[in-house]
Motif scaffolding. Structure first.
Motif, PDB file in Angstrom:
ATOM      1  N   ARG A  50       0.880  -1.173   0.000  1.00 29.20           N
ATOM      2  CA  ARG A  50       0.000   0.000   0.000  1.00 29.20           C
ATOM      3  C   ARG A  50       0.912   1.216   0.000  1.00 29.20           C
ATOM      4  NH1 ARG A  50      -1.456   2.935   4.923  1.00 29.20           N
ATOM      5  NH2 ARG A  50      -0.492   2.031   6.777  1.00 29.20           N
ATOM      6  N   PHE A  53       3.274   6.547   3.824  1.00 31.03           N
ATOM      7  CA  PHE A  53       3.597   7.964   3.979  1.00 31.03           C
ATOM      8  C   PHE A  53       4.873   8.096   4.802  1.00 31.03           C
ATOM      9  CE2 PHE A  53      -0.793   7.490   2.901  1.00 31.03           C
ATOM     10  CZ  PHE A  53      -0.982   8.461   1.926  1.00 31.03           C
ATOM     11  N   SER A  56       6.051  11.211   6.896  1.00 25.54           N
ATOM     12  CA  SER A  56       5.462  11.375   8.237  1.00 25.54           C
ATOM     13  C   SER A  56       6.266  10.595   9.278  1.00 25.54           C
ATOM     14  CB  SER A  56       4.050  10.792   8.255  1.00 25.54           C
ATOM     15  OG  SER A  56       3.101  11.749   8.000  1.00 25.54           O
ATOM     16  N   GLU A  60       8.405  12.105  12.525  1.00 22.74           N
ATOM     17  CA  GLU A  60       8.294  11.686  13.934  1.00 22.74           C
ATOM     18  C   GLU A  60       9.679  11.481  14.544  1.00 22.74           C
ATOM     19  OE1 GLU A  60       5.846   8.289  14.682  1.00 22.74           O
ATOM     20  OE2 GLU A  60       3.972   9.350  14.323  1.00 22.74           O
ATOM     21  N   TRP A  82       0.454  12.923  15.717  1.00 19.91           N
ATOM     22  CA  TRP A  82       0.278  13.024  17.171  1.00 19.91           C
ATOM     23  C   TRP A  82      -0.946  13.841  17.564  1.00 19.91           C
ATOM     24  CZ3 TRP A  82       1.843   9.990  20.882  1.00 19.91           C
ATOM     25  CH2 TRP A  82       2.879   9.116  20.576  1.00 19.91           C
ATOM     26  N   LEU A 157       0.601   9.097  26.213  1.00 21.62           N
ATOM     27  CA  LEU A 157       0.641   7.673  25.841  1.00 21.62           C
ATOM     28  C   LEU A 157       1.949   7.102  26.353  1.00 21.62           C
ATOM     29  CD1 LEU A 157      -1.251   5.960  23.816  1.00 21.62           C
ATOM     30  CD2 LEU A 157       0.591   6.256  22.170  1.00 21.62           C
ATOM     31  N   ASP A 183       0.724  -1.681  16.564  1.00 21.66           N
ATOM     32  CA  ASP A 183      -0.427  -1.624  15.665  1.00 21.66           C
ATOM     33  C   ASP A 183       0.131  -1.939  14.271  1.00 21.66           C
ATOM     34  OD1 ASP A 183      -2.295  -0.660  13.839  1.00 21.66           O
ATOM     35  OD2 ASP A 183      -2.752   1.156  14.982  1.00 21.66           O
ATOM     36  N   GLY A 187       0.906   1.421  12.691  1.00 15.81           N
ATOM     37  CA  GLY A 187       2.118   1.823  13.404  1.00 15.81           C
ATOM     38  C   GLY A 187       3.377   1.197  12.830  1.00 15.81           C
ATOM     39  N   PHE A 190       5.189   2.603   9.947  1.00 17.65           N
ATOM     40  CA  PHE A 190       6.069   3.722  10.307  1.00 17.65           C
ATOM     41  C   PHE A 190       7.286   3.241  11.100  1.00 17.65           C
ATOM     42  CE2 PHE A 190       3.456   7.880  10.312  1.00 17.65           C
ATOM     43  CZ  PHE A 190       2.991   7.596   9.047  1.00 17.65           C
ATOM     44  N   TYR A 223      -6.179  -4.353  14.908  1.00 19.71           N
ATOM     45  CA  TYR A 223      -7.463  -4.007  15.531  1.00 19.71           C
ATOM     46  C   TYR A 223      -8.615  -4.603  14.714  1.00 19.71           C
ATOM     47  CZ  TYR A 223      -5.184  -0.685  18.696  1.00 19.71           C
ATOM     48  OH  TYR A 223      -4.417  -0.124  19.688  1.00 19.71           O
ATOM     49  N   ILE A 277      -4.297   2.379   1.351  1.00 21.44           N
ATOM     50  CA  ILE A 277      -5.421   1.777   2.087  1.00 21.44           C
ATOM     51  C   ILE A 277      -5.580   2.616   3.344  1.00 21.44           C
ATOM     52  CG2 ILE A 277      -6.277  -0.233   3.361  1.00 21.44           C
ATOM     53  CD1 ILE A 277      -4.489  -2.024   1.636  1.00 21.44           C
ATOM     54  N   PHE A 281      -7.902   4.297  12.909  1.00 20.85           N
ATOM     55  CA  PHE A 281      -6.916   4.592  13.956  1.00 20.85           C
ATOM     56  C   PHE A 281      -7.616   4.538  15.306  1.00 20.85           C
ATOM     57  CE2 PHE A 281      -4.773   7.807  16.629  1.00 20.85           C
ATOM     58  CZ  PHE A 281      -3.478   7.357  16.561  1.00 20.85           C
ATOM     59  N   ALA A 282      -7.087   3.773  16.235  1.00 25.61           N
ATOM     60  CA  ALA A 282      -7.702   3.647  17.564  1.00 25.61           C
ATOM     61  C   ALA A 282      -7.054   4.637  18.526  1.00 25.61           C
ATOM     62  CB  ALA A 282      -7.499   2.225  18.083  1.00 25.61           C
TER      63      ALA A 282
END
Ligand SMILES: Nc1nc(=O)c2c([nH]1)NC[C@@H]1CN(c3ccc(C(=O)N[C@@H](CCC(=O)O)C(=O)O)cc3)CN21
Ligand SMILES: O=c1ccn([C@H]2C[C@H](O)[C@@H](COP(=O)(O)O)O2)c(=O)[nH]1
Length: 283
Positions: A50, A53, A56, A60, A82, A157, A183, A187, A190, A223, A277, A281-282
């Protein structure tokens, strides 16, 4: 890329459903995964099944290395990732330690660059590691940790990738990164980039060759609302070859990273990918 897809498939095939109280969602979960990135040969672990990004993700890392603790600073670097944790997480909004909109509190670099000492002072773990490695020293504890259970209530977090341990063998730098919770659809996409970039950047600014980066994940989950897209779309696609990451060779010191480095100093060559895709996001 194969190791990422293998982990996704393993979760789909062998995962167990676990109720997560913090997000009020169910997660299909496996315990323990070990990923390895070949930084020496520029095998950039970018997801190709997919659109990823990646800018991004690097933004971070720059924010963590600078010790940022505000989502607005992360936005200025080029990522909105964030915003939700800083501004939409009810437990954090109700926490009296939150300093206002966009505050993330004492997490990641904000902690690692000013780790509280017993005498009331702080220690800049990253600066110490950079100084040691630059001088060819590996004291077998070159550990950048963001994990401080006594300060969890000061941040939005608990850190997920909470520890980065650097090692020198001759003139080659290695990295072992540990992640407690992952995740995988959002996650990890990234986090793989971040572990890779952290070793590449640290090798560059301390004057060493990068070797391998070893990424240990403990709780790896998908998830419930991400499962169909992962199982029926992403996992049905054929991956493309790994692209290359190019980092501006003018980046030579930690000060450079702290002062002038931007996303324009990073580019990716030969990135072929499938369509984006959008995964939920939880918070
Ligand atoms: N549930 C959850 N999963 C995470 O991966 C995660 C958190 N929370 N909280 C802290 C950080 C924030 N992270 C994030 C946040 C958002 C995206 C995200 O929305 N990614 C999109 C688009 C990104 C963009 O356009 O810049 C993606 O498709 O990858 C990814 C990682 C990783 N972390
Ligand atoms: O770099 C990151 C940061 C966060 N995550 C994911 C892992 C979990 O799904 C959530 C954090 O929830 P906890 O309840 O604190 O475990 O964020 C990630 O994968 N990578």
């Amino acid at each position: 890329m194969k190791q990422y897809l293998d982990l996704c498939q393993r979760i789909v095939d062998e995962g167990e459903w676990v109720n997560n109280a913090r997000t009020n969602k169910k997660c299909l979960t496996v315990i323990n995964a070990d990923l390895v990135y070949d930084v020496a040969n520029n095998q950039f672990p970018l997801v190709t099944t997919r659109k990823s990004f990646w800018k991004s993700a690097i933004a971070e890392v720059l924010g963590y290395l600078r010790g940022y603790q505000n989502a607005a600073d992360f936005r200025a670097l080029g990522t909105k990732t964030w915003d939700a944790n800083a501004n939409l997480n009810q437990a954090w909004l109700d926490n009296p330690n939150r300093k206002g909109p966009d505050d993330m509190g004492l997490i990641y670099g904000a902690l690692g660059r000013a780790f509280p000492k017993h005498d009331g002072g702080h220690v800049d773990l990253l600066q110490q590691i950079v100084d040691d490695l630059t001088n060819g020293i590996d004291n077998r504890a070159e550990i950048l940790t963001f994990f401080h259970p006594g300060a969890f209530d000061l941040g939005c977090l608990r850190p997920c990738m909470y520890e980065h341990h650097f090692s020198l063998l001759g003139d080659t730098l290695y990295l072992n990164s540990t992640q407690r919770s992952c995740d995988v659809p959002l996650g990890l996409n990234f986090n793989m980039v971040q572990v890779y970039v952290l070793l590449a950047l640290m090798a560059q600014i301390t004057g060493h060759k990068p070797g391998k980066a070893y990424h240990k994940i403990v709780n790896a989950h998908i998830y419930e609302d991400q499962l169909v897209s992962m199982r029926d779309i992403q996992l049905k696609r054929e991956p493309f070859a790994s692209p290359k990451l190019i980092i501006n060779p003018k980046i030579k010191t930690l000060k450079d990273i702290e002062t002038w480095v931007t996303l324009a100093d990073f580019s990716v060559e030969g990135y072929e990918h499938h369509d984006a895709i959008k995964y939920p996001f939880a918070v």
